[in-house]
Every structure is written in structure tokens, then in C-alpha cells.
Motif scaffolding. Structure first.
Motif, PDB file in Angstrom:
ATOM      1  N   ILE A  87       0.869  -1.177   0.000  1.00 17.13           N
ATOM      2  CA  ILE A  87       0.000   0.000   0.000  1.00 17.13           C
ATOM      3  C   ILE A  87       0.898   1.217   0.000  1.00 17.13           C
ATOM      4  CG2 ILE A  87      -1.753   1.300   1.263  1.00 17.13           C
ATOM      5  CD1 ILE A  87      -2.507  -1.313   2.663  1.00 17.13           C
ATOM      6  N   PHE A  88       0.696   2.119  -0.935  1.00 22.93           N
ATOM      7  CA  PHE A  88       1.477   3.339  -0.824  1.00 22.93           C
ATOM      8  C   PHE A  88       0.586   4.566  -0.882  1.00 22.93           C
ATOM      9  CE2 PHE A  88       1.967   5.128  -5.112  1.00 22.93           C
ATOM     10  CZ  PHE A  88       1.507   4.088  -5.895  1.00 22.93           C
ATOM     11  N   VAL A  89       1.060   5.569  -0.177  1.00 23.57           N
ATOM     12  CA  VAL A  89       0.307   6.795  -0.018  1.00 23.57           C
ATOM     13  C   VAL A  89       0.942   7.852  -0.907  1.00 23.57           C
ATOM     14  CG1 VAL A  89       0.169   8.691   1.620  1.00 23.57           C
ATOM     15  CG2 VAL A  89      -0.618   6.429   2.283  1.00 23.57           C
ATOM     16  N   THR A  90       0.146   8.563  -1.654  1.00 24.54           N
ATOM     17  CA  THR A  90       0.712   9.606  -2.505  1.00 24.54           C
ATOM     18  C   THR A  90      -0.300  10.711  -2.766  1.00 24.54           C
ATOM     19  OG1 THR A  90       1.747  10.068  -4.633  1.00 24.54           O
ATOM     20  CG2 THR A  90       0.092   8.354  -4.604  1.00 24.54           C
ATOM     21  N   HIS A  91       0.236  11.886  -3.063  1.00 22.01           N
ATOM     22  CA  HIS A  91      -0.654  12.981  -3.466  1.00 22.01           C
ATOM     23  C   HIS A  91      -0.507  13.221  -4.967  1.00 22.01           C
ATOM     24  CE1 HIS A  91       3.245  14.928  -2.867  1.00 22.01           C
ATOM     25  NE2 HIS A  91       2.851  15.722  -3.829  1.00 22.01           N
ATOM     26  N   ASP A  92       0.327  12.374  -5.596  1.00 21.44           N
ATOM     27  CA  ASP A  92       0.674  12.584  -6.992  1.00 21.44           C
ATOM     28  C   ASP A  92      -0.057  11.551  -7.859  1.00 21.44           C
ATOM     29  OD1 ASP A  92       1.796  12.810  -9.463  1.00 21.44           O
ATOM     30  OD2 ASP A  92       3.879  12.755  -8.771  1.00 21.44           O
ATOM     31  N   GLN A  93      -1.012  12.037  -8.658  1.00 20.55           N
ATOM     32  CA  GLN A  93      -1.825  11.121  -9.451  1.00 20.55           C
ATOM     33  C   GLN A  93      -0.980  10.338 -10.456  1.00 20.55           C
ATOM     34  OE1 GLN A  93      -3.102  12.021 -12.908  1.00 20.55           O
ATOM     35  NE2 GLN A  93      -2.643  14.197 -13.054  1.00 20.55           N
ATOM     36  N   VAL A  94       0.085  10.968 -10.976  1.00 17.50           N
ATOM     37  CA  VAL A  94       0.917  10.280 -11.963  1.00 17.50           C
ATOM     38  C   VAL A  94       1.549   9.040 -11.336  1.00 17.50           C
ATOM     39  CG1 VAL A  94       2.895  10.503 -13.512  1.00 17.50           C
ATOM     40  CG2 VAL A  94       1.391  12.457 -13.120  1.00 17.50           C
ATOM     41  N   GLU A  95       2.077   9.201 -10.100  1.00 12.30           N
ATOM     42  CA  GLU A  95       2.653   8.089  -9.361  1.00 12.30           C
ATOM     43  C   GLU A  95       1.637   6.967  -9.165  1.00 12.30           C
ATOM     44  OE1 GLU A  95       4.294   8.858  -5.430  1.00 12.30           O
ATOM     45  OE2 GLU A  95       5.592  10.344  -6.359  1.00 12.30           O
ATOM     46  N   ALA A  96       0.458   7.365  -8.713  1.00  9.79           N
ATOM     47  CA  ALA A  96      -0.575   6.378  -8.411  1.00  9.79           C
ATOM     48  C   ALA A  96      -0.986   5.629  -9.670  1.00  9.79           C
ATOM     49  CB  ALA A  96      -1.779   7.063  -7.775  1.00  9.79           C
ATOM     50  N   LEU A  97      -1.197   6.360 -10.757  1.00 10.25           N
ATOM     51  CA  LEU A  97      -1.640   5.738 -12.010  1.00 10.25           C
ATOM     52  C   LEU A  97      -0.577   4.789 -12.548  1.00 10.25           C
ATOM     53  CD1 LEU A  97      -3.187   8.904 -13.683  1.00 10.25           C
ATOM     54  CD2 LEU A  97      -4.457   6.922 -12.848  1.00 10.25           C
ATOM     55  N   ALA A  98       0.684   5.192 -12.425  1.00 12.38           N
ATOM     56  CA  ALA A  98       1.754   4.408 -13.021  1.00 12.38           C
ATOM     57  C   ALA A  98       2.049   3.133 -12.233  1.00 12.38           C
ATOM     58  CB  ALA A  98       3.027   5.253 -13.105  1.00 12.38           C
ATOM     59  N   LEU A  99       1.848   3.180 -10.927  1.00  8.53           N
ATOM     60  CA  LEU A  99       2.363   2.128 -10.073  1.00  8.53           C
ATOM     61  C   LEU A  99       1.300   1.144  -9.594  1.00  8.53           C
ATOM     62  CD1 LEU A  99       5.097   1.400  -8.912  1.00  8.53           C
ATOM     63  CD2 LEU A  99       4.712   2.998  -7.054  1.00  8.53           C
ATOM     64  N   ALA A 100       0.104   1.636  -9.338  1.00 11.27           N
ATOM     65  CA  ALA A 100      -0.860   0.837  -8.578  1.00 11.27           C
ATOM     66  C   ALA A 100      -1.675  -0.107  -9.449  1.00 11.27           C
ATOM     67  CB  ALA A 100      -1.803   1.764  -7.818  1.00 11.27           C
ATOM     68  N   ASP A 101      -2.116  -1.218  -8.811  1.00 14.30           N
ATOM     69  CA  ASP A 101      -3.121  -2.068  -9.441  1.00 14.30           C
ATOM     70  C   ASP A 101      -4.491  -1.436  -9.258  1.00 14.30           C
ATOM     71  OD1 ASP A 101      -1.184  -3.999  -9.939  1.00 14.30           O
ATOM     72  OD2 ASP A 101      -1.497  -4.977  -8.003  1.00 14.30           O
ATOM     73  N   ARG A 102      -4.648  -0.816  -8.109  1.00 20.91           N
ATOM     74  CA  ARG A 102      -5.933  -0.228  -7.787  1.00 20.91           C
ATOM     75  C   ARG A 102      -5.676   1.052  -6.998  1.00 20.91           C
ATOM     76  NH1 ARG A 102     -10.591  -2.343  -4.501  1.00 20.91           N
ATOM     77  NH2 ARG A 102      -8.980  -3.243  -3.183  1.00 20.91           N
ATOM     78  N   ILE A 103      -6.520   2.039  -7.226  1.00 21.65           N
ATOM     79  CA  ILE A 103      -6.329   3.339  -6.583  1.00 21.65           C
ATOM     80  C   ILE A 103      -7.531   3.658  -5.710  1.00 21.65           C
ATOM     81  CG2 ILE A 103      -6.088   5.831  -6.997  1.00 21.65           C
ATOM     82  CD1 ILE A 103      -4.719   5.129  -9.638  1.00 21.65           C
ATOM     83  N   VAL A 104      -7.259   4.125  -4.506  1.00 21.50           N
ATOM     84  CA  VAL A 104      -8.322   4.622  -3.638  1.00 21.50           C
ATOM     85  C   VAL A 104      -8.132   6.133  -3.549  1.00 21.50           C
ATOM     86  CG1 VAL A 104      -9.273   4.579  -1.316  1.00 21.50           C
ATOM     87  CG2 VAL A 104      -8.322   2.491  -2.314  1.00 21.50           C
ATOM     88  N   VAL A 105      -9.089   6.878  -4.095  1.00 14.41           N
ATOM     89  CA  VAL A 105      -8.985   8.329  -3.997  1.00 14.41           C
ATOM     90  C   VAL A 105      -9.692   8.767  -2.724  1.00 14.41           C
ATOM     91  CG1 VAL A 105      -9.410  10.537  -5.143  1.00 14.41           C
ATOM     92  CG2 VAL A 105      -9.050   8.476  -6.508  1.00 14.41           C
ATOM     93  N   MET A 106      -8.985   9.503  -1.875  1.00 13.16           N
ATOM     94  CA  MET A 106      -9.563   9.926  -0.607  1.00 13.16           C
ATOM     95  C   MET A 106      -9.746  11.433  -0.567  1.00 13.16           C
ATOM     96  SD  MET A 106      -7.771   7.539   2.260  1.00 13.16           S
ATOM     97  CE  MET A 106      -8.816   8.212   3.543  1.00 13.16           C
ATOM     98  N   ARG A 107     -10.777  11.820   0.173  1.00 11.54           N
ATOM     99  CA  ARG A 107     -11.050  13.250   0.329  1.00 11.54           C
ATOM    100  C   ARG A 107     -11.716  13.469   1.682  1.00 11.54           C
ATOM    101  NH1 ARG A 107     -15.909  16.371  -2.800  1.00 11.54           N
ATOM    102  NH2 ARG A 107     -15.307  18.494  -2.245  1.00 11.54           N
ATOM    103  N   ASP A 108     -11.220  14.402   2.442  1.00  9.28           N
ATOM    104  CA  ASP A 108     -11.787  14.752   3.749  1.00  9.28           C
ATOM    105  C   ASP A 108     -12.096  13.526   4.611  1.00  9.28           C
ATOM    106  OD1 ASP A 108     -11.639  17.334   2.929  1.00  9.28           O
ATOM    107  OD2 ASP A 108     -13.739  17.457   2.291  1.00  9.28           O
TER     108      ASP A 108
END
Lengths: 259, 342
Positions: B191-212
Motif C-alpha cells: 500500500i502506498f500513499v501519494t498525493h501525486d496522481q501520476v505516481e498512483a496511475l503508473a504504479l498501482a493495481d488499484r487506486i483509492v482516492v480519498m477526500r476529507d
């Protein structure tokens, strides 16, 4: 032009004022005369060797060493956990504690000494040795807390968390990760505390009893009776000891980073 | 226990004193998955990670790992690895000793210890650095040490806090590949935490977008990139032109309602990427207020009835000069419909 001359001149005068007496004392301790005088009369090592013969000096030196080492160690034993708690946790009274711990620096020693004697030693009937030990611990505590706090402030707390996640307990992480990384600060605090305690006069003045007195107090007492250069000799020896310690600390620890 | 719930966050709520950081979070993570928690700072992603690691106690909810409730299990008994953003290496120890730290705590000694540590350093390509002190290493090397230090423990879950944000562009690409390789080879749940969408898109199998403190959208990189569910996600993944729909018309920030050609889909909003805006033809006009050359494309900022529109055109085409008037179209078919707005 005058300004360019003025600054170094002032510096020179201040240096002479601060260090000058030291040279006078050192010179006086090699005197061959019978009284403490400057310029010294002739040259001899007899006063220096006398220092090691006077029984009361040996006793009070032992007391001072015991207080400087024991008091500083106990101050560190109290100060390290206190600094750690204040730096890592948001405690409700941490500012108050920080202030109280610094109080012995701010309050004049003569008041601390009198207060300890009148309201601590006399009412409880505490032994002088124990009273001195407590007093010196309290006097050194501010230095311990300040210096150790400074080195803890530079230490990131996630290092401890990393240790915990690798299987260490919180306490284990403190000993395995925190302590090794602040040992420079602890040594600096120790040296500062040692010197402070060793040179302490006003508090110890009130807490002297039969057969128990610190070296500076003993020297004062000695000078009231005998006015020979052995006190100067002893002062020189102590000064060189301090200089030696500080130089070694700076050389091996970078002492000045912590103070 | 099925793979579908190797790590399960059940109505997890986290708070710092009275400030609620995460509220009723439900999340299923599969074994061997590479998951990204994506969101702006303060969205609760790091807090969630700290709670999984056990560095923070939830105010309510449960954390189930591999069939066991670990909500109250202390952090040092979870065997969850965490590579900190600062790496958090032990500066008084050598590289070897850093990597050996956890193994020693688990009683490993002698040859077995040496072998495991050397294997770990081999994996991250730092075998030659075993006897260095960690402050002597570069940032990228320090991160590899931190990675090896966690990986040698064979953790049930490996988490990384902003793993690429402290690296320069070239190293970032290298480390990205490295992380993917390590993950695939070891099969560790990551599991990795990032604020950078490019990182998340390039690396992850699945993305959880969080807000508030809540999940805004969960999906594969393709789903997140192409079909954002809300204006927040759309904005986050590069849809620069996001509009609300009210009464079948597009409403703009300055209050004008604009009808578009064709029927609008049943949605709360529409979002266009800059390249979805057609320049040169169309029913709308705009004035070019900004042009910048971006290699393969030219990026335009148009001032129009919709407010400011970001558009993009192939750099091989002749450019539109600054302050010129320009026709453009925002085809509904090219827009991503948003189920939530605001």
C-alpha cells in the motif's frame, strides 16, 4: 580608523580582564615564598606538592568529585526522561515543568542554599552529604534538561516508530535508537553539569557540616586561616583540569554544538 | 478467507483529539495487491496508513488482517512494514545493522542473520554498501535501505509513505520500476500513499482516492483516469474543465447557463480534459489568453463564456497567437459524466 582600532583594543582589554587573573594565580602557585603574593618570590614546586598532602583538601576533593559525578548522573537520570517526555508528548503542564526545572539557574544560589538549609535540612534532620547531593542534582538538572532537549529536538520521532514496526517495544526503541543518537548531547550535559557542580560555591556554603564540605568551600576556609600559595596551586590545578576536560570534549564530541 | 479480504478496514474512524481525520472508512485489500491511497494533504491517507501500521489507535471500527482482528494488536507485533517518507534510518548504525535491526529483535543470529541481510541488500542492489553509515548515502540509496529493512522481515503488508516524492525525476522512474519488481517478485501486499496522481496511475493495481477522511472513488488506474465519479476526482486526475449540470444545462462559475449540442447525459456534471476540447471549429468562441509549448502539444488558456478553458492541440499544427479570437467546441461525447459535483 579609530573604530578599527577600538574593537580589537576592547577585545584585548576584556581578554586581559577575564584571563589575566588566571595567569596571576598560576604564577603565584610556583612561588617559593610563604605567602600568597604576586609577583611570586622565586620558583618552587613545593606548594603544588603540598596540595596533595593537606588532608582536608583530599577529603573535600573526594566530596566534590562525588557530588559532581553523582549529582550530574542523577540529574541526567531525571533529566533525560523529562526532556524526552516534553519533546515527544504534548503534556498539559510541560511548559510549567520546563520553567520549574530551569528555576535553579535563575534563582540566586545563596537563596537556594539558605532555603534548603532552613526548610529542608533542619526540619527533616537530613544529613549534610545527602542535602548536598540533592542540591547539586537540582542545580545541574537545568543543564541536563536543556542540553538533552536540544539534541532530542534534532532527532526525528519516526525513527522510533520505525524501530517499533520492526518489532521493538517503545522502551526498547528508546534504548536502541534514541539513546545512541543523543549520546553526544548526554556527554555534553555531563561535562557541563560536572563543571557547574564542581565550581559551585553559594549553595554549598550553607550546606557544610563537620567533616563534609566541598573543595571550593574548603579552600575558602583554608584561606581564612592560612595564607600560603597552596590555594593558588590548587586553583591552577583545577583550572587546568577543567580546560583539559573541555578541550577533550570539543576535540572528540564537538562540545560547542550542544552548549 | 477469500483473497478479496486479506486486509479489511471495517468502518474505521480515526481522530486526533477532537479533529476527525477519517470517518467510517470501509476498504478491502486483496493479497498481493499494489494499492495506492491517493489524495491531497489532509485527506486522511497518511492517518489511515498509520492506523494500519498500529501507530495510531482507531476511535472506532476494526482492522482485520489475514482473518484476525488486529485493531488492538500493538504495532510491534503486527509485522507490517512501513517505509517512511523521511526513510527514518538509524544514523548510528551501518547499512547492514539497519537491515539486521528487526531480524535481530526476532532472535536471528550468526549465519542465518548475515544471509538474510545480504539477500535483502542484494535485492535492492546495495550489497556493496553494507558497511557504510547511512548518512553517507544518497537519498535514493537511503530509501533502498529502508525498503530492504522492511522487506527482510517478510511483512504481511508493506506500506510506503510518498515513496517517490523526495527523488528527482530520473530516480523516480527507476524507483518506480524497482518497487514494482520487488512487489511482483515477493508477492507482498503493498500500500502506498501519494498525493501525486501520476505516481498512483503508473504504479498501482488499484487506486483509492480519498477526500476529507472518506473514500471518494475506488478503481483501477484506467477507471480513475477515464471515468472519475466526481468533480473532485476529475480535477485531481487532470480534467481541467469541470462543469456542473443543472436543469439539463451546463452552469459555469460566473452563473451563466449554457446549452450544449446533443442531449446531456443524466449526470451532475461534465468534465473535459484539455485535449478533448476541439479548437478551430465549433459553436463557441474564445480569446487566447495563454499559450505554452509542451513538446508534443501546445497548451492554450481560452477566455470564454464558460470562464477559463484549458485546451490542447498538436504542436505540429499551426499555433493560435495570443489574444486572437478562436472558435471551439466542447463535444458532449468526449466529456466524462460526473455522478457527484462539489
Amino acid at each position: 580608523m579609530t573604530q578599527r582600532l577600538f574593537a580589537p583594543l576592547t577585545l584585548l582589554l576584556v581578554m586581559i580582564f577575564l584571563i589575566g587573573p588566571f595567569f596571576i594565580i598560576v604564577a603565584a602557585s610556583f612561588s617559593a615564598g610563604e605567602t600568597l603574593a604576586f609577583p611570586p618570590e622565586g620558583f618552587s614546586l613545593k606548594w603544588i606538592s603540598k596540595v596533595f598532602i593537606v588532608e582536608s583538601f583530599r577529603q573535600s576533593f573526594a566530596v566534590s568529585m562525588f557530588l559532581a559525578i553523582g549529582g550530574t548522573l542523577s540529574a541526567l537520570l531525571l533529566g533525560i526522561p523529562a526532556s524526552y517526555a516534553m519533546s515527544r508528548y504534548k503534556l498539559p503542564l510541560s511548559e510549567t515543568v520546563r520553567f520549574m526545572v530551569s528555576a535553579p539557574i535563575i534563582v540566586p544560589g545563596i537563596i537556594v542554599g539558605l532555603a534548603l538549609l532552613r526548610y529542608f535540612v533542619i526540619p527533616i534532620g537530613l544529613s549534610i552529604t545527602l542535602a548536598l547531593f540533592v542540591a547539586h542534582t537540582a542545580l545541574v538538572l537545568p543543564y541536563a534538561v536543556r542540553v538533552v532537549s536540544a539534541s532530542l529536538a534534532n532527532l526525528r520521532s519516526d525513527m522510533e516508530e520505525a524501530a517499533v514496526l520492526l518489532g521493538s517495544s517503545r522502551l526498547g526503541a528508546f534504548f536502541r535508537v534514541v539513546l545512541p543518537n543523543i549520546r553526544g548531547g548526554i556527554l555534553a550535559a555531563f561535562i557541563l553539569g560536572f563543571v557547574t557542580s564542581f565550581n559551585q560555591v553559594p549553595v554549598s556554603l550553607f550546606l557544610s557540616g563537620p567533616g563534609v564540605r566541598t573543595l571550593p568551600i574548603d579552600m575558602l576556609g583554608y584561606m581564612e586561616i592560612v595564607f600560603d600559595p597552596s590555594v593558588a596551586a590548587l586553583s591552577s590545578l583545577l583550572a587546568f583540569l577543567s580546560i583539559g576536560i573541555v578541550f577533550a570534549a570539543e576535540r572528540f564530541l564537538g562540545f560547542s554544538r550542544y552548549v | 478467507m477469500s483473497d478479496a479480504s486479506y486486509l479489511f478496514l471495517d468502518k474505521l474512524s480515526l481522530a486526533y483529539g477532537k479533529t476527525i481525520a477519517v470517518k467510517d472508512l470501509d476498504l478491502n485489500i486483496c493479497k498481493g495487491e499494489l494499492l495506492a491511497l491517493l489524495g491531497p494533504s489532509g485527506c486522511g491517507k497518511t492517518t489511515t496508513m498509520r492506523a494500519i501500521a498500529g501507530l495510531m489507535t482507531p476511535s472506532s471500527g476494526r482492522i482485520i488482517l489475514d482473518g484476525a482482528d488486529i485493531t488492538r494488536v500493538p504495532a510491534n507485533r503486527r509485522n507490517i512494514g512501513l517505509v517512511f517518507q523521511s526513510y527514518a534510518l538509524f544514523p548510528h548504525l551501518t547499512v547492514f545493522e539497519n537491515v539486521a535491526f528487526g531480524l535481530k529483535l526476532h532472535g536471528l543470529r550468526g549465519e542465518e542473520l548475515t544471509r538474510r541481510v545480504e539477500d535483502g541488500l542484494e535485492t535492492v542492489g546495495l550489497a556493496a554498501f553494507a558497511n557504510r553509515k547511512t548518512p553517507e548515502l544518497s537519498g535514493g540509496q537511503q530509501q533502498r535501505v529502508a525498503l530492504a529493512r522492511s522487506m527482510v522481515m517478510q511483512p504481511k503488508v508493506l506500506m510506503l509513505d510518498e515513496p517517490l516524492s523526495n527523488l528527482d525525476a530520473r530516480l523516480r522512474l527507476e524507483m518506480r520500476t524497482e518497487l514494482q519488481r520487488v512487489q511482483k517478485e515477493s508477492g507482498v501486499t503493498m500500500i502506498f500513499v501519494t498525493h501525486d496522481q501520476v505516481e498512483a496511475l503508473a504504479l498501482a493495481d488499484r487506486i483509492v482516492v480519498m477526500r476529507d477522511g472518506a473514500i471518494e472513488q475506488i478503481g483501477t488506474p484506467e477507471e480513475i483516469y477515464n471515468s472519475p465519479v466526481s468533480s473532485f476526482v476529475a480535477d485531481f486526475v487532470g480534467f481541467e474543465n469541470v462543469f456542473a449540470i443543472s436543469d439539463g444545462r451546463l452552469s459555469t462559475k460566473d452563473g451563466a447557463d449554457i446549452a450544449l449540442a446533443g442531449t446531456l447525459p443524466k449526470a451532475k456534471g461534465l468534465a473535459w480534459r484539455p485535449r478533448a476540447i476541439e479548437l478551430g471549429t465549433g459553436p463557441f468562441t474564445g480569446v487566447v489568453r495563454g499559450v505554452s509549448f509542451a513538446g508534443g502539444t501546445r497548451e492554450y488558456v481560452l477566455e470564454s463564456r464558460f470562464g477559463s478553458i484549458k485546451a490542447e492541440a498538436d504542436a505540429k499544427l499551426p499555433g493560435y497567437p495570443l489574444n486572437s479570437e478562436l472558435a471551439f467546441d466542447m463535444p458532449v461525447a468526449a466529456a466524462a459524466p460526473l455522478q457527484r459535483f462539489g
